[in-house]
Structures are given as C-alpha cells and as structure tokens.
Write an enzyme that holds these catalytic residues in place. Structure first.
Site, short mmCIF file in Angstrom:
data_model
loop_
_atom_site.label_atom_id
_atom_site.label_comp_id
_atom_site.label_asym_id
_atom_site.label_seq_id
_atom_site.Cartn_x
_atom_site.Cartn_y
_atom_site.Cartn_z
N THR A 94 29.12 1.89 29.50
CA THR A 94 29.52 2.10 28.11
C THR A 94 28.32 2.28 27.19
O THR A 94 27.23 1.77 27.48
CB THR A 94 30.33 0.87 27.64
N ASP A 95 28.56 2.93 26.03
CA ASP A 95 27.50 3.05 25.03
C ASP A 95 27.25 1.71 24.31
O ASP A 95 26.25 1.56 23.62
CB ASP A 95 27.83 4.15 24.01
N GLU A 96 28.18 0.75 24.48
CA GLU A 96 28.03 -0.53 23.75
C GLU A 96 26.80 -1.31 24.20
O GLU A 96 26.35 -2.21 23.50
CB GLU A 96 29.29 -1.39 23.91
N TYR B 44 31.34 -8.75 26.10
CA TYR B 44 31.69 -7.57 26.92
C TYR B 44 30.45 -6.71 27.14
O TYR B 44 30.09 -6.39 28.29
CB TYR B 44 32.79 -6.74 26.24
N LYS C 209 28.33 -5.76 30.56
CA LYS C 209 28.13 -4.39 31.06
C LYS C 209 26.63 -4.08 31.15
O LYS C 209 26.19 -3.42 32.09
CB LYS C 209 28.83 -3.37 30.14
N LYS D 123 43.89 -1.58 22.62
CA LYS D 123 42.82 -0.77 22.04
C LYS D 123 43.35 -0.06 20.79
O LYS D 123 44.56 0.20 20.67
CB LYS D 123 42.31 0.26 23.06
N LEU D 124 42.43 0.28 19.86
CA LEU D 124 42.85 0.71 18.52
C LEU D 124 43.92 1.83 18.51
O LEU D 124 44.95 1.69 17.85
CB LEU D 124 41.63 1.16 17.70
P1 NAD Z 1 40.96 -0.89 31.80
O1 NAD Z 1 40.87 -2.28 31.28
O2 NAD Z 1 42.02 0.02 31.32
O3 NAD Z 1 41.08 -0.92 33.40
C1 NAD Z 1 40.30 -1.77 34.19
C2 NAD Z 1 40.86 -1.75 35.61
O4 NAD Z 1 40.07 -2.63 36.41
C3 NAD Z 1 42.31 -2.28 35.70
O5 NAD Z 1 43.07 -1.44 36.55
C4 NAD Z 1 42.16 -3.67 36.31
O6 NAD Z 1 43.28 -4.07 37.07
C5 NAD Z 1 40.93 -3.48 37.17
N1 NAD Z 1 40.23 -4.75 37.41
C6 NAD Z 1 39.85 -5.67 36.49
N2 NAD Z 1 39.26 -6.72 37.09
C7 NAD Z 1 39.25 -6.45 38.42
C8 NAD Z 1 38.76 -7.14 39.55
N3 NAD Z 1 38.18 -8.35 39.44
N4 NAD Z 1 38.89 -6.57 40.78
C9 NAD Z 1 39.48 -5.36 40.91
N5 NAD Z 1 39.98 -4.67 39.87
C10 NAD Z 1 39.86 -5.21 38.64
O7 NAD Z 1 39.50 -0.26 31.55
P2 NAD Z 1 39.10 1.22 31.15
O8 NAD Z 1 39.15 1.36 29.68
O9 NAD Z 1 39.81 2.17 32.00
O10 NAD Z 1 37.54 1.19 31.56
C11 NAD Z 1 37.14 1.51 32.89
C12 NAD Z 1 35.62 1.41 32.95
O11 NAD Z 1 35.03 2.32 32.02
C13 NAD Z 1 35.08 0.03 32.60
O12 NAD Z 1 33.99 -0.24 33.43
C14 NAD Z 1 34.63 0.17 31.15
O13 NAD Z 1 33.56 -0.73 30.88
C15 NAD Z 1 34.15 1.61 31.14
N6 NAD Z 1 34.22 2.30 29.83
C16 NAD Z 1 35.38 2.26 29.10
C17 NAD Z 1 35.44 2.98 27.89
C18 NAD Z 1 36.70 3.01 27.05
O14 NAD Z 1 36.66 3.55 25.94
N7 NAD Z 1 37.81 2.48 27.50
C19 NAD Z 1 34.32 3.70 27.46
C20 NAD Z 1 33.16 3.68 28.24
C21 NAD Z 1 33.13 2.99 29.44
O1 DAU Z 2 32.31 2.45 23.08
C1 DAU Z 2 32.91 2.33 24.33
C2 DAU Z 2 33.84 1.12 24.33
O2 DAU Z 2 34.97 1.47 23.54
C3 DAU Z 2 34.27 0.69 25.73
O3 DAU Z 2 33.15 0.28 26.46
C4 DAU Z 2 35.28 -0.45 25.65
O4 DAU Z 2 35.76 -0.77 26.95
C5 DAU Z 2 36.45 0.01 24.80
O5 DAU Z 2 37.35 -1.05 24.64
C6 DAU Z 2 35.97 0.49 23.42
O6 DAU Z 2 35.47 -0.62 22.64
P1 DAU Z 2 35.80 -0.77 21.07
O7 DAU Z 2 35.67 -2.18 20.70
O8 DAU Z 2 35.03 0.23 20.28
O9 DAU Z 2 37.35 -0.29 21.08
P2 DAU Z 2 38.65 -0.85 20.32
O10 DAU Z 2 39.73 0.14 20.53
O11 DAU Z 2 38.90 -2.27 20.65
O12 DAU Z 2 38.20 -0.80 18.79
C7 DAU Z 2 37.81 0.42 18.16
C8 DAU Z 2 37.39 0.08 16.74
O13 DAU Z 2 38.57 -0.33 16.01
C9 DAU Z 2 36.43 -1.09 16.64
O14 DAU Z 2 35.52 -0.86 15.57
C10 DAU Z 2 37.31 -2.29 16.32
C11 DAU Z 2 38.44 -1.67 15.51
N1 DAU Z 2 39.76 -2.31 15.65
C12 DAU Z 2 40.23 -2.55 16.91
C13 DAU Z 2 41.47 -3.15 17.11
C14 DAU Z 2 41.99 -3.44 18.49
C15 DAU Z 2 40.52 -2.62 14.53
O15 DAU Z 2 40.10 -2.38 13.38
N2 DAU Z 2 41.75 -3.21 14.73
C16 DAU Z 2 42.25 -3.50 15.96
O16 DAU Z 2 43.38 -4.07 16.05
#
Ligand code: NAD
Ligand code: DAU
Length: 357
Positions: free
Chosen positions: A138-140, A163, A167, A202-203
């Site tokens: 992630t970029d975080e 988180y 990562k 997620k948002l």
């Molecule tokens: P998600 O939470 O939707 O899915 C995570 C998956 O991992 C689920 O299917 C869960 O069952 C599985 N999992 C969790 N713990 C486990 C364990 N101990 N053993 C086996 N499986 C397990 O997550 P996502 O949003 O699809 O993110 C996937 C990857 O991409 C993560 O590594 C996350 O850090 C990264 N990522 C996410 C975003 C985003 O915006 N969602 C952006 C950049 C990177």
């Molecule tokens: O940047 C990549 C990351 O993006 C991934 O690595 C993470 O797995 C993914 O969850 C996401 O993280 P964020 O914290 O940016 O996503 P989220 O959707 O939780 O929140 C997006 C923005 O909205 C953040 O600034 C927090 C805000 N927010 C979120 C929620 C859930 C709100 O204002 N209200 C909310 O209820």
C-alpha cells in the site's frame, strides 16, 4: 507432474482485490493453475468468485497464513512456482482497535510465506524463470503528504497507523529476504482501490449502502483528507503486468492520478445515488454527518506512478466517472451480497466504530 505451465498461489483471493486478481488470472491464463488460499475472515467471501469456481485451472484452499506448519505442508505438497500475496487485515479503523491481529497476519503471516517459498525454491535455482514472490502493498507505508508532492518509490517509509506499520514491516521483510537469501521478489505499493465486492467498511461501499438505506454518512473530521482512487480492475492489470515483467528485487508504485477530498467524493456519491434511485438532487447529501476524526488520520496520499508508466506503459484505463458508475450499479444490482455481508458481525462492528463518534 502437473501439465500447467505455472502453479501459482494467490493468498487472500476471496477478498476484494484478491478476487479481481484471481478472476483475471484464471480467465486470462488457462495454462496456469491458480490456487487461492484464504482464511475466509469477515472480509473473505467465496461468493466473490462464484463465476469462476468451476474453472478447471482454479482451486481453493481454506487456511490461515499465520499457521506456519500448515503453510509449510501446503507448499511442500504443491510446489508452487510463484506466490501473489494479498492476504491481509486491510482496514485502518480496525487496526486502531485491534493492532495485534494486524501484526499476526500482515507481518507473521507474510514471513511464514517467505520462509515456505525459500524452503521449496532453495532446492533448485531460485533464479529459474517463473519463481517469484509478489507482495501486494500500500501507499500508506509512505505516511502522509502536505498539499504538494507525490509518493515515489524512493520516498522514505513513515507509517502512522498500526495497519500501515504492519504493511511497512511486511515490505521490509520481503526486501530482506531478497537481499539476504536471494529470494526473487517484487513489491507494488498501490493507492486506494474501489470497485465491486469491496467490504462495506471502506468509505465508498459504506456510503453507497448508507445512502440506499437513508442512514447517516459518517465523514471523519472536516472531510478534507485526500485519497488517490484507482479502479480495482486497473490495479489487477498492473499486478498482471508487474508479475510477468518486473525484475526481481524491484518495487513499483501504482496509483490513479485521481485525488479527491473525502467530502467532495461523498457529495459526488450522493449525486450519483440520487440520480440512480430517482430521488430529487440534494436528498442524499442531507445524510452527511461530520464525526470525530480517525486517530492519526493521514491527510493526503498521492502516488507518482511514472515508473510503471515508463517501464511498462501502464496507466489507469477506467475514468473515475465510469468506475464509480459501474461500482454503484454493482452494489445496487447485488442486494443479496450486500445484505449477507452487513448482517451478523457487521452490526456489532458498526456499533463499536461509530456509536462513540
Ligand atoms: P480485504 O480485507 O478485502 O481482503 C483480505 C483477504 O485476506 C480476505 O479474503 C481475508 O479472508 C484474507 N485473510 C485475512 N487474514 C488471513 C489469514 N490470516 N490467512 C489467510 N487469509 C487471510 O483486503 P483488500 O482490500 O482486498 O486488500 C488486499 C491486499 O491489498 C492487502 O494486502 C492490502 O494491504 C493491499 N492493498 C489494499 C488497498 C485497498 O485500497 N483496499 C490498496 C493498496 C493495497
Ligand atoms: O491507500 C491505500 C489504502 O486505502 C489501503 O492500503 C487500505 O487497505 C484501504 O483500506 C484504504 O485505506 P483508507 O483508510 O484510505 O480507506 P477508507 O476507505 O477506510 O477511508 C478513506 C478515507 O475516508 C479516509 O481518509 C478515511 C475516510 N473515512 C472512512 C470511513 C470508513 C470517513 O471519512 N468515514 C468513514 O466512515
């Protein structure tokens, strides 16, 4: 001996991004065997893959990456050529209330997979074409930006949430296994994804769900935080490209060139939903409620993805307008999926996260 050209393990394939990656690989590469290993936590859902579950080149294994004995056994039986590692605890707010779960899966789980890969690949030459540990990150990990500038692959790590700290630690372990043991690794650090099958914590899916049911839209702080949004299928296509073309030891940033202030994004979603639900414009925006900010909330994320563009001509292909439109349509058309995931534990989670804000 398998007849498949490659035997690929995808972890976390039942999650949001993982299911898109599994689908892409299963459909595009019938010559690869795709094994999806997932614990099926609250975020993992096999219904996300119902369209490909009968494909001959797809298998599912339920399991926990934290269980090193189980992981070693699976690796020794399966002899994978490559791993695409997506399994993780992914939600920042949950990491604030339950950091240890993030250390366990994101750090320990990743190291278990690295060890298992090393054990089977060290027996031959790890530089044999096709051996690869691809880590999705992630970029975080880069921390937060002010109003100027972008995260590049050279930006120093500065994680703030449990988180992102977990990562960042996992990224460091992946690099350490490359530098110390010669494990062929690739890491990509991506910005915020959106699209179908995203868990409604997620948002974007949370707002779609709440607007539909006329629930409050909780915007943290003043809603001025900025995120760079990328359509999930564009992320999957970047992973496909990097998996096949990036050099071992490399890192690439992936982003949408698409920065939005949270409040503007929530207002845009209200407008789209009003139109799709046939409500007068301005109806849903009345649901916007400013709530207590997220602790340690990063202000701005913005990715410089010029390296992947220069090296491999990758760029996002779906405009935000088109991607949001498709996303909203998917949630409105998949009520049963949404109903299932917001029942049970979700109600307790929502109460715990939002009742004190
Ligand atoms: P998600 O939470 O939707 O899915 C995570 C998956 O991992 C689920 O299917 C869960 O069952 C599985 N999992 C969790 N713990 C486990 C364990 N101990 N053993 C086996 N499986 C397990 O997550 P996502 O949003 O699809 O993110 C996937 C990857 O991409 C993560 O590594 C996350 O850090 C990264 N990522 C996410 C975003 C985003 O915006 N969602 C952006 C950049 C990177
Ligand atoms: O940047 C990549 C990351 O993006 C991934 O690595 C993470 O797995 C993914 O969850 C996401 O993280 P964020 O914290 O940016 O996503 P989220 O959707 O939780 O929140 C997006 C923005 O909205 C953040 O600034 C927090 C805000 N927010 C979120 C929620 C859930 C709100 O204002 N209200 C909310 O209820």
């Amino acid at each position: 001996m398998s007849d498949y050209k490659k035997n690929i393990l995808i972890t976390g394939g039942a999650g949001f991004i993982g299911s898109h990656v599994v689908r892409l690989f299963v459909k595009k590469y019938p010559e690869y065997l795709i094994v999806n290993l997932d614990k099926l936590t609250y975020a993992g859902n096999l219904a996300n893959l119902s369209d490909i579950e009968g494909s001959p080149n797809y298998e599912f294994i339920k399991g926990d990456i934290n269980d090193s004995a189980f992981i070693d056994k699976v690796f020794s039986e399966r002899n994978f050529d490559a791993v695409i590692h997506l399994a993780a605890e992914s939600h920042v707010d949950r990491s604030i209330t339950e950091p240890l779960a993030f250390v366990m899966t994101n750090v320990l789980g990743t190291v278990n997979l690295l060890n298992a890969s090393l054990k089977i690949w060290n027996k031959g030459s790890m530089n044999d074409s096709g051996k690869l540990f691809y880590h999705v990150s992630t970029d975080e990990v880069y921390g937060t930006l002010g109003s100027e500038g972008y995260f590049t692959e050279k930006t120093p790590y500065d994680p703030h949430s449990p988180y992102s700290a977990s990562k960042a630690a996992s990224d460091h372990f992946v690099r350490a296994y490359h530098d110390t043991y010669g494990l062929p690794t690739v890491i990509s650090n991506c910005s915020n994804n959106y699209g179908s099958h995203q868990f409604p914590e997620k948002l974007i899916p949370l707002c779609i769900h709440n607007i539909k049911h006329n629930f409050a839209l909780p915007v943290y702080g003043k809603g001025e935080n900025i995120r760079d949004w990328l359509f999930v299928e564009d992320h999957a296509s970047a992973i496909d490209l990097l998996f096949h073309k990036a050099n071992a030891g490399s890192t690439y940033n992936v982003g949408g060139n698409n920065e939005w202030k949270n409040i503007d994004l929530v207002k845009l979603l209200c407008k789209i939903m009003d139109r799709k639900l046939g409500r007068p414009e301005g109806t849903s925006s009345k649901l916007i409620t400013f709530v207590k900010d997220r602790a340690g909330h990063d202000m701005r994320y913005a990715i410089d993805c010029s390296l992947i563009q220069k090296d491999f001509a990758w760029a996002p292909s779906v405009s935000f307008e088109e991607g949001l439109d498709k996303t909203v349509d998917w949630y409105l058309g998949n009520d049963e999926w949404l109903k299932k995931v917001v029942s049970g534990d979700y109600i307790h989670y929502y109460e715990q996260q939002y009742s004190q804000r």
